[in-house]
Design an enzyme around this catalytic site. Sequence first.
Site, mmCIF file in Angstrom:
data_model
loop_
_atom_site.group_PDB
_atom_site.id
_atom_site.type_symbol
_atom_site.label_atom_id
_atom_site.label_comp_id
_atom_site.label_asym_id
_atom_site.label_seq_id
_atom_site.Cartn_x
_atom_site.Cartn_y
_atom_site.Cartn_z
ATOM 1 N N CYS A 1 0.819 -1.216 0.000
ATOM 2 C CA CYS A 1 0.000 0.000 0.000
ATOM 3 C C CYS A 1 0.850 1.262 0.000
ATOM 4 O O CYS A 1 0.304 2.366 -0.174
ATOM 5 C CB CYS A 1 -0.898 0.063 1.234
ATOM 6 S SG CYS A 1 -2.073 -1.280 1.377
ATOM 7 N N HIS B 1 -6.535 2.246 5.091
ATOM 8 C CA HIS B 1 -6.989 1.326 4.052
ATOM 9 C C HIS B 1 -7.794 0.226 4.729
ATOM 10 O O HIS B 1 -7.277 -0.516 5.547
ATOM 11 C CB HIS B 1 -5.797 0.740 3.290
ATOM 12 C CG HIS B 1 -6.198 -0.277 2.267
ATOM 13 N ND1 HIS B 1 -7.325 -0.123 1.473
ATOM 14 C CD2 HIS B 1 -5.661 -1.469 1.909
ATOM 15 C CE1 HIS B 1 -7.438 -1.164 0.676
ATOM 16 N NE2 HIS B 1 -6.459 -2.005 0.928
ATOM 17 N N HIS C 1 -10.583 -3.059 4.443
ATOM 18 C CA HIS C 1 -11.218 -4.115 3.654
ATOM 19 C C HIS C 1 -12.634 -4.371 4.161
ATOM 20 O O HIS C 1 -13.185 -5.444 3.916
ATOM 21 C CB HIS C 1 -10.406 -5.401 3.744
ATOM 22 C CG HIS C 1 -9.185 -5.429 2.882
ATOM 23 N ND1 HIS C 1 -8.494 -6.590 2.613
ATOM 24 C CD2 HIS C 1 -8.537 -4.455 2.211
ATOM 25 C CE1 HIS C 1 -7.457 -6.315 1.835
ATOM 26 N NE2 HIS C 1 -7.460 -5.024 1.581
ATOM 27 N N GLU D 1 -27.304 12.164 8.193
ATOM 28 C CA GLU D 1 -26.588 12.999 9.148
ATOM 29 C C GLU D 1 -25.084 12.735 9.133
ATOM 30 O O GLU D 1 -24.274 13.655 9.242
ATOM 31 C CB GLU D 1 -27.136 12.758 10.559
ATOM 32 C CG GLU D 1 -26.415 13.509 11.654
ATOM 33 C CD GLU D 1 -26.605 15.013 11.602
ATOM 34 O OE1 GLU D 1 -27.491 15.485 10.852
ATOM 35 O OE2 GLU D 1 -25.872 15.726 12.299
ATOM 36 N N HIS E 1 -12.641 -4.800 -3.364
ATOM 37 C CA HIS E 1 -11.390 -4.773 -2.616
ATOM 38 C C HIS E 1 -11.559 -4.035 -1.279
ATOM 39 O O HIS E 1 -11.329 -4.607 -0.226
ATOM 40 C CB HIS E 1 -10.328 -4.104 -3.494
ATOM 41 C CG HIS E 1 -8.977 -3.960 -2.879
ATOM 42 N ND1 HIS E 1 -7.815 -3.913 -3.607
ATOM 43 C CD2 HIS E 1 -8.581 -3.834 -1.584
ATOM 44 C CE1 HIS E 1 -6.781 -3.778 -2.790
ATOM 45 N NE2 HIS E 1 -7.220 -3.725 -1.557
#
Lengths: 220, 220, 220, 220
Positions: free
Chosen positions: D80, D98, D100, D122, D172
Amino acid sequence: MNSGGEAKSLIVDLCRQFYTLGWVSGTGGGISIKENGKVYMAPSGVQKERLHIEDIFVLDEQGRILEMPQAEKKLKLSACAPLFLKAYELRGAGAVIHSHSIYAVLASLISEQEEFRISHMEMIKGIRGMGYHDTLVVPIIKNTAYEGDLTTSLEQAMLKYKSTFAVLVERHGVYVWGKDWKEAKTHAECYDYLFQASIELRKLGVSSNSFTCCIANNHT
Amino acid sequence: MNSGGEAKSLIVDLCRQFYTLGWVSGTGGGISIKENGKVYMAPSGVQKERLHIEDIFVLDEQGRILEMPQAEKKLKLSACAPLFLKAYELRGAGAVIHSHSIYAVLASLISEQEEFRISHMEMIKGIRGMGYHDTLVVPIIKNTAYEGDLTTSLEQAMLKYKSTFAVLVERHGVYVWGKDWKEAKTHAECYDYLFQASIELRKLGVSSNSFTCCIANNHT
Amino acid sequence: MNSGGEAKSLIVDLCRQFYTLGWVSGTGGGISIKENGKVYMAPSGVQKERLHIEDIFVLDEQGRILEMPQAEKKLKLSACAPLFLKAYELRGAGAVIHSHSIYAVLASLISEQEEFRISHMEMIKGIRGMGYHDTLVVPIIKNTAYEGDLTTSLEQAMLKYKSTFAVLVERHGVYVWGKDWKEAKTHAECYDYLFQASIELRKLGVSSNSFTCCIANNHT
Amino acid sequence: MNSGGEAKSLIVDLCRQFYTLGWVSGTGGGISIKENGKVYMAPSGVQKERLHIEDIFVLDEQGRILEMPQAEKKLKLSACAPLFLKAYELRGAGAVIHSHSIYAVLASLISEQEEFRISHMEMIKGIRGMGYHDTLVVPIIKNTAYEGDLTTSLEQAMLKYKSTFAVLVERHGVYVWGKDWKEAKTHAECYDYLFQASIELRKLGVSSNSFTCCIANNHT
């Protein structure tokens, strides 16, 4: 002067618990407690599972700030403050919980009128004054761009629905109160359970509104 | 005199665990344990994840109170007491769990007769005496306005369904027991799992009632 | 002699974690670890979130018991033992997880053939040797009345599906392995995620089997 | 030299929290924090709920490694890394998450165009610059076989959607950022909530895209 240690500590503890219940994610939601004429609440926009005792604001019953966190923390009073105060003023509450539970939001959207209704569920008995055969009615008010703008319609709902301990805010969440933090929390758990049950029954194609109309419930 | 420290401590610990499982929210539900002829249970209407050892009531097998929390705590005996006692009296139970799990409530509403039925699920083997090919049957009794009024129908279900270790209460929850707290807890987890599986299969349009009728299960 | 403290401690710790994931409720499921030619596993029918280090059995690779809990505990070897041993013998595993996750059970029932299949999901890359564009295939074997009777069909599935690290057992759960406990756990989490994704996509009316057939996925 | 203790400790702590939220199971996902011109991130393929402070990589803003875990640990930089760096370079981020989360994956699949859209919720207000009446738009990019190959399309999405703080990756997960770790986490929780709400509304047959089109919402 640093008073109300117990109330502050409870708010920190309960916010952490509410986080695990999914009620206060994304810094939303919270709880306010009133004790000995003082009103305690968490600041605006902070992570509720990481609150510290010294972050708690103390107000009087008119909403004037008596104690606030150190200036260098740059913490602001919660926009919920006027809404919490309404429950203290109009309904004699001792604590108010504001939850963003997804069940509350979904319940506000599957109700056909401006009320969420459910009857014949044991958990209804967890709401003060309600019995198993009663229909629990929770008013739903429209959401507004700014939290403070909810005050008028929340007040109206509190005055119109004299036996409710909760007001749903459409697409937003729910305000729940009780005579003290224990009752407010019990109420909040019961309402949340009933919202969830209603949603799950709808997914299963079973009506939750009344006993007689249940498709899958043809016991004799 | 303060006896049964282990049973009391277990009740406190298990109630906290059951809270995280969603079985005892809103002060509902609980567990009772019998040890050396004494019956231990939590008081009525308290937050089950915040119980203290000194809050536990001790009864004899006839339901007479032997020990109770300090008067200033104003705690009352649970309305479940007569129901717990029936499982001790009629079924030789050593522990009884009362759960308000939403899965139990939903299971009581998707069953077409006054019985919840499921077969061909591995978790059925977690119920004493049951095998994978057996059909697990859980009787469903109607709910009443007051918990104590369930006693007669619970007794009837216990007498009629001699191999069940659980009775569902429609729109309310489930009573589950076992020879000791370990078996009662194992039973409660297995029943809850089977209720959930049944509900999820229904959402997916797959029948759970028997092996052969499964739409999506055309293995050869 | 009390060896393998680290493996025993890991089993206790991982079982507690798996309990919170819903993999080992009702005493079902568990994990076995192989270390320096010795095989470690929890006993049969115990509450997996309350295991103690001294409850762990130690076997050799042929399944002969080397160490067992004190006789007064009356603990029996897990019925999963021959199944765990197959993964060590046939697939060179260093650890095997047996989960009763409801997602595994549901995945075993929504699959149309004797295989669970999914492709084009990032989490597939968590399974050793698999890429995003590959189709993950998990064989599904029929359940049997006794766990030990699964051994033959599990062995056949292991021999036939040489690239799988998991075998689903219909209406029961899943066996997952890896070269060591870390890989076994990573595999188990990825398979469980993929089972859940497949089930949720089905509820939403979106196919998960392949990229091109997705109704709701008309990106260009 | 072992700097950035606070950032490292935060990453370890937040990864454990994200694990319980289901965002980083199977070693996937993670968080990177930038502090005083240094970039901190967890290594590739490790169990995120079991990270240690000494496992954290430290990079400069160009992605050159300044500090890494001991060689004997054989830990590799996260795939990443180039994606995290894009958020720092192009969007002035102070932290990038990140996830998943299964809700992100489902949200990427129920959206009809290459964008996830939601309005009148909201929790939208939890995203910097957004109001209740605004439509939140999250671009969805296609997944690739290798994480690093997402860099170009992620960069394009970041440049095209100037007000987004998140990019969904189809099948992903999602990349979310903020000016610091608190804002990144608040954003991540709000986006996840909105993905979940959208999915649940779809299951209930209620549209979430706009206020006026809601079938079940005929309040007047």
